[in-house]
Write a protein that holds these residues in place. Structure first.
Motif, PDB file in Angstrom:
ATOM      1  N   ARG A 191       0.825  -1.206   0.000  1.00  0.00           N
ATOM      2  CA  ARG A 191       0.000   0.000   0.000  1.00  0.00           C
ATOM      3  C   ARG A 191       0.867   1.267   0.000  1.00  0.00           C
ATOM      4  NH1 ARG A 191      -5.224   1.422   3.615  1.00  0.00           N
ATOM      5  NH2 ARG A 191      -5.415   3.527   2.828  1.00  0.00           N
ATOM      6  N   LYS A 192       1.987   1.201   0.722  1.00  0.00           N
ATOM      7  CA  LYS A 192       2.891   2.331   0.778  1.00  0.00           C
ATOM      8  C   LYS A 192       3.498   2.596  -0.600  1.00  0.00           C
ATOM      9  CE  LYS A 192       5.723   4.018   4.377  1.00  0.00           C
ATOM     10  NZ  LYS A 192       6.593   3.751   5.488  1.00  0.00           N
ATOM     11  N   ILE A 193       3.832   1.570  -1.343  1.00  0.00           N
ATOM     12  CA  ILE A 193       4.384   1.726  -2.691  1.00  0.00           C
ATOM     13  C   ILE A 193       3.346   2.355  -3.616  1.00  0.00           C
ATOM     14  CG2 ILE A 193       5.234   0.477  -4.713  1.00  0.00           C
ATOM     15  CD1 ILE A 193       6.523  -1.508  -2.770  1.00  0.00           C
ATOM     16  N   ILE A 194       2.089   1.941  -3.478  1.00  0.00           N
ATOM     17  CA  ILE A 194       1.021   2.504  -4.303  1.00  0.00           C
ATOM     18  C   ILE A 194       0.830   3.987  -3.978  1.00  0.00           C
ATOM     19  CG2 ILE A 194      -1.461   2.413  -4.768  1.00  0.00           C
ATOM     20  CD1 ILE A 194      -1.289  -0.616  -4.370  1.00  0.00           C
ATOM     21  N   GLU A 195       0.891   4.355  -2.680  1.00  0.00           N
ATOM     22  CA  GLU A 195       0.737   5.753  -2.280  1.00  0.00           C
ATOM     23  C   GLU A 195       1.880   6.607  -2.829  1.00  0.00           C
ATOM     24  OE1 GLU A 195       0.291   6.048   1.930  1.00  0.00           O
ATOM     25  OE2 GLU A 195      -1.542   4.855   1.945  1.00  0.00           O
ATOM     26  N   VAL A 196       3.089   6.072  -2.800  1.00  0.00           N
ATOM     27  CA  VAL A 196       4.235   6.800  -3.341  1.00  0.00           C
ATOM     28  C   VAL A 196       4.064   6.968  -4.846  1.00  0.00           C
ATOM     29  CG1 VAL A 196       6.729   6.657  -3.750  1.00  0.00           C
ATOM     30  CG2 VAL A 196       5.805   6.093  -1.502  1.00  0.00           C
ATOM     31  N   SER A 197       3.564   5.949  -5.512  1.00  0.00           N
ATOM     32  CA  SER A 197       3.331   6.021  -6.951  1.00  0.00           C
ATOM     33  C   SER A 197       2.288   7.083  -7.272  1.00  0.00           C
ATOM     34  CB  SER A 197       2.884   4.651  -7.461  1.00  0.00           C
ATOM     35  OG  SER A 197       2.394   4.753  -8.756  1.00  0.00           O
ATOM     36  N   LYS A 198       1.207   7.127  -6.504  1.00  0.00           N
ATOM     37  CA  LYS A 198       0.166   8.132  -6.711  1.00  0.00           C
ATOM     38  C   LYS A 198       0.707   9.535  -6.446  1.00  0.00           C
ATOM     39  CE  LYS A 198      -3.864   5.316  -5.679  1.00  0.00           C
ATOM     40  NZ  LYS A 198      -5.017   5.147  -4.773  1.00  0.00           N
ATOM     41  N   LEU A 199       1.522   9.671  -5.418  1.00  0.00           N
ATOM     42  CA  LEU A 199       2.110  10.960  -5.091  1.00  0.00           C
ATOM     43  C   LEU A 199       2.999  11.441  -6.239  1.00  0.00           C
ATOM     44  CD1 LEU A 199       2.442  13.177  -2.972  1.00  0.00           C
ATOM     45  CD2 LEU A 199       4.372  11.898  -2.058  1.00  0.00           C
ATOM     46  N   GLY A 200       3.756  10.557  -6.839  1.00  0.00           N
ATOM     47  CA  GLY A 200       4.596  10.911  -7.979  1.00  0.00           C
ATOM     48  C   GLY A 200       3.769  11.376  -9.164  1.00  0.00           C
ATOM     49  N   LYS A 201       2.639  10.704  -9.398  1.00  0.00           N
ATOM     50  CA  LYS A 201       1.768  11.106 -10.503  1.00  0.00           C
ATOM     51  C   LYS A 201       1.157  12.481 -10.245  1.00  0.00           C
ATOM     52  CE  LYS A 201       0.524   6.475 -12.031  1.00  0.00           C
ATOM     53  NZ  LYS A 201      -0.548   5.503 -12.197  1.00  0.00           N
ATOM     54  N   VAL A 202       0.762  12.746  -9.012  1.00  0.00           N
ATOM     55  CA  VAL A 202       0.183  14.040  -8.664  1.00  0.00           C
ATOM     56  C   VAL A 202       1.224  15.147  -8.823  1.00  0.00           C
ATOM     57  CG1 VAL A 202      -0.761  15.406  -6.756  1.00  0.00           C
ATOM     58  CG2 VAL A 202      -1.585  13.083  -7.161  1.00  0.00           C
ATOM     59  N   ARG A 217       3.450  19.718 -11.883  1.00  0.00           N
ATOM     60  CA  ARG A 217       4.571  20.309 -12.630  1.00  0.00           C
ATOM     61  C   ARG A 217       4.139  20.700 -14.034  1.00  0.00           C
ATOM     62  NH1 ARG A 217       7.867  15.911 -11.340  1.00  0.00           N
ATOM     63  NH2 ARG A 217       8.489  16.186  -9.206  1.00  0.00           N
ATOM     64  N   ARG A 218       3.406  19.801 -14.709  1.00  0.00           N
ATOM     65  CA  ARG A 218       2.931  20.104 -16.064  1.00  0.00           C
ATOM     66  C   ARG A 218       1.934  21.262 -16.047  1.00  0.00           C
ATOM     67  NH1 ARG A 218       2.360  14.448 -16.390  1.00  0.00           N
ATOM     68  NH2 ARG A 218       0.109  14.704 -16.358  1.00  0.00           N
ATOM     69  N   ALA A 219       1.040  21.282 -15.065  1.00  0.00           N
ATOM     70  CA  ALA A 219       0.059  22.362 -14.960  1.00  0.00           C
ATOM     71  C   ALA A 219       0.758  23.699 -14.685  1.00  0.00           C
ATOM     72  CB  ALA A 219      -0.950  22.055 -13.851  1.00  0.00           C
ATOM     73  N   ASN A 220       1.771  23.678 -13.847  1.00  0.00           N
ATOM     74  CA  ASN A 220       2.524  24.900 -13.554  1.00  0.00           C
ATOM     75  C   ASN A 220       3.263  25.390 -14.803  1.00  0.00           C
ATOM     76  OD1 ASN A 220       3.623  26.983 -12.046  1.00  0.00           O
ATOM     77  ND2 ASN A 220       5.429  25.786 -11.511  1.00  0.00           N
ATOM     78  N   ALA A 221       3.875  24.494 -15.555  1.00  0.00           N
ATOM     79  CA  ALA A 221       4.573  24.880 -16.784  1.00  0.00           C
ATOM     80  C   ALA A 221       3.588  25.485 -17.791  1.00  0.00           C
ATOM     81  CB  ALA A 221       5.284  23.679 -17.386  1.00  0.00           C
ATOM     82  N   PHE A 222       2.423  24.890 -17.917  1.00  0.00           N
ATOM     83  CA  PHE A 222       1.403  25.411 -18.825  1.00  0.00           C
ATOM     84  C   PHE A 222       0.940  26.802 -18.392  1.00  0.00           C
ATOM     85  CE2 PHE A 222      -3.082  26.033 -19.877  1.00  0.00           C
ATOM     86  CZ  PHE A 222      -2.991  26.024 -21.269  1.00  0.00           C
TER      87      PHE A 222
END
Length: 98
Positions: A3-14, A19-24
């Motif tokens: 579950r911790k790995i999944i949360e870290v993965s979700k955090l990376g996606k967010v 980052r993309r939204a800020n660049a835009f």
């Protein structure tokens, strides 16, 4: 643990999304001013080139004639600057301010 790995993965996606939204958002905000900034930079480069080339060719700089009236103001600011930089006396031989 999984579950911790999944949360870290979700955090990376967010984080990647933000980052993309800020660049835009930066690109959309800066777009209208890009040509004005480029024009100002080009004008500044042209002036610098003119001054350097005239100095290279031995042509006197016309700015010295027009800025002589600023010398008393600049002398005071120069004195404050070299004191702030930790120099007791002026570092330039031809500018005595102390």
């Amino acid at each position: 643990m999984a579950r911790k790995i999944i949360e870290v993965s979700k955090l990376g996606k967010v984080k990647a999304f933000w980052r993309r939204a800020n660049a835009f958002a930066e690109e959309a905000y800066n777009a209208p001013y890009r040509s004005a900034i480029a024009r100002a930079q080009r004008d500044q480069d042209d002036l610098f080139m003119l001054l350097v080339y005239s100095e290279l060719m031995g042509i006197p700089n016309p700015a010295t004639f027009y800025t002589m009236e600023l010398q008393p103001l600049m002398l005071e600011r120069f004195h404050e600057w070299h004191i702030r930089m930790g120099m007791e006396h002026s570092p330039l031989d031809n500018m005595r301010c102390c």
